[in-house]
Design an enzyme around this catalytic site. Sequence first.
Site, PDB file in Angstrom:
ATOM      1  N   LYS A 147      -3.220 -10.027  -6.763  1.00 47.33           N
ATOM      2  CA  LYS A 147      -4.526 -10.239  -6.118  1.00 47.33           C
ATOM      3  C   LYS A 147      -5.603  -9.338  -6.740  1.00 47.33           C
ATOM      4  O   LYS A 147      -5.316  -8.180  -7.052  1.00 47.33           O
ATOM      5  CB  LYS A 147      -4.355  -9.891  -4.619  1.00 47.33           C
ATOM      6  CG  LYS A 147      -5.591 -10.064  -3.769  1.00 47.33           C
ATOM      7  CD  LYS A 147      -5.312  -9.661  -2.329  1.00 47.33           C
ATOM      8  CE  LYS A 147      -5.638  -8.211  -2.064  1.00 47.33           C
ATOM      9  NZ  LYS A 147      -6.754  -7.939  -1.183  1.00 47.33           N
TER      10      LYS A 147
ATOM     11  N   LYS B 219       0.837  -1.214   0.000  1.00 49.40           N
ATOM     12  CA  LYS B 219       0.000   0.000   0.000  1.00 49.40           C
ATOM     13  C   LYS B 219       0.863   1.251   0.000  1.00 49.40           C
ATOM     14  O   LYS B 219       0.453   2.267  -0.550  1.00 49.40           O
ATOM     15  CB  LYS B 219      -0.979  -0.012   1.178  1.00 49.40           C
ATOM     16  CG  LYS B 219      -2.037  -1.093   1.030  1.00 49.40           C
ATOM     17  CD  LYS B 219      -3.435  -0.643   1.358  1.00 49.40           C
ATOM     18  CE  LYS B 219      -4.407  -1.701   0.853  1.00 49.40           C
ATOM     19  NZ  LYS B 219      -5.759  -1.557   1.263  1.00 49.40           N
TER      20      LYS B 219
ATOM     21  N   LYS C 225     -10.339  -4.470  -4.724  1.00 46.29           N
ATOM     22  CA  LYS C 225     -11.445  -3.583  -5.076  1.00 46.29           C
ATOM     23  C   LYS C 225     -10.977  -2.188  -5.448  1.00 46.29           C
ATOM     24  O   LYS C 225     -11.690  -1.437  -6.097  1.00 46.29           O
ATOM     25  CB  LYS C 225     -12.533  -3.566  -3.998  1.00 46.29           C
ATOM     26  CG  LYS C 225     -12.134  -3.021  -2.646  1.00 46.29           C
ATOM     27  CD  LYS C 225     -13.382  -2.897  -1.759  1.00 46.29           C
ATOM     28  CE  LYS C 225     -13.290  -3.690  -0.467  1.00 46.29           C
ATOM     29  NZ  LYS C 225     -12.214  -3.276   0.431  1.00 46.29           N
TER      30      LYS C 225
END
Length: 336
Positions: free
Chosen positions: A201, A119, A204
């Site tokens: 992965k 992130k 969303k």
Amino acid sequence: MNQATNTPKKRIFSGVQPTGNLTIGNYLGAIKNWTALQEDYDCLYCVVNQHAITVRQDPANLRKSTYETLALYLAAGLDPEKNTLFIQSHVSAHAELAWVLNCYTMFGELSRMTQFKDKSAKNADNINAGLFTYPVLMAADILLYQADLVPVGIDQKQHVELTRDIAVRFNSIYSDTFTIPEPYMPKTGTKIMSLQEPTKKMSKSDANENATVRILDDKDTIIRKFNLAFTDSDTVVRYGEDKPGVSNLMSIYSCFTGKSFEEITKDFEGKGYGDFKLAVGEACADALAPVQSRFKELMKDKAYLEAVAKNGAETASYLARKTLSKVYRKVGFVQF
Ligand code: ATP
Ligand code: LTN
């Protein structure tokens, strides 16, 4: 109590961030599996909006996503009479316990978290302290409720392991305080991959819309996205490390139909990827259709969603306060 065995039910805790439209990764890796647990376990499922602000959110979108995520919990089949469904920021004990646990978590431990590394690479202009201490808030979520099991996709396993380490450390300093939780992962669907980059992965918050299938996508969109999915150049429907794109589609198909990889390979023998992709799209759209129609109904009834969240917050607050007050006593905070 567990009616079948007449023993106290094990406690389950899990959550999803309201950071946008949920994907079939969230559905197959998390929410769908939760519904199977509601009879046999004492379950709490939280919409973790405090985690969501570790990445900048538009306030109106965050509010909307929070209700949508709660509505998806219900639409997927979680019964609010059997599960405690609530919104994280309604229970102040999460932030309070997180502060205490911050003081029992090492900088080095947090530096090793792969989600933090991913992130911070994605949000290089906003590597805030919350992003770094995110797993401590997650540990607080889990430990507050003395959860035995935490059903999550494989990407969250490392965070649950850190939660265990924090709990063991606290217990060994102050005597037994927290139940040591375990990650609980489904056999298939623990890691649904991006349709465009099948070694990544499905997430969303992926900027490439064709990489994700959303739970709320309509049938045509679902079929189109699967049709565009990245696959290799041969045409055999077979599961294998050398075929990440096809293997990912096989996992998705298997989750929605219950078929094994062998059965799928046999069913599509002699057929090309085109037929297979269409079948995956149709199975996915058909399985999601009832969830989508329940979701639409629920979103029209804001008062009902609010009532579910309010009830859930009351139950959760009661349980959370018990643990928090035990922790405060053990660390030496003066209480009246
Ligand atoms: P974001 O893109 O905002 O980081 P996310 O899609 O990774 O979000 P989370 O809210 O972090 O979703 O995850 C909610 C739950 O869904 C977790 O239990 C997580 O393990 C599971 N999950 C998320 N993505 C996948 C995936 N691709 N496959 C299987 N499970 C997943
Ligand atoms: N970190 C998780 C969401 C999450 C969670 C939790 C999951 C926050 N608190 C507690 C299980 C238990 C994620 O990013 N998916």
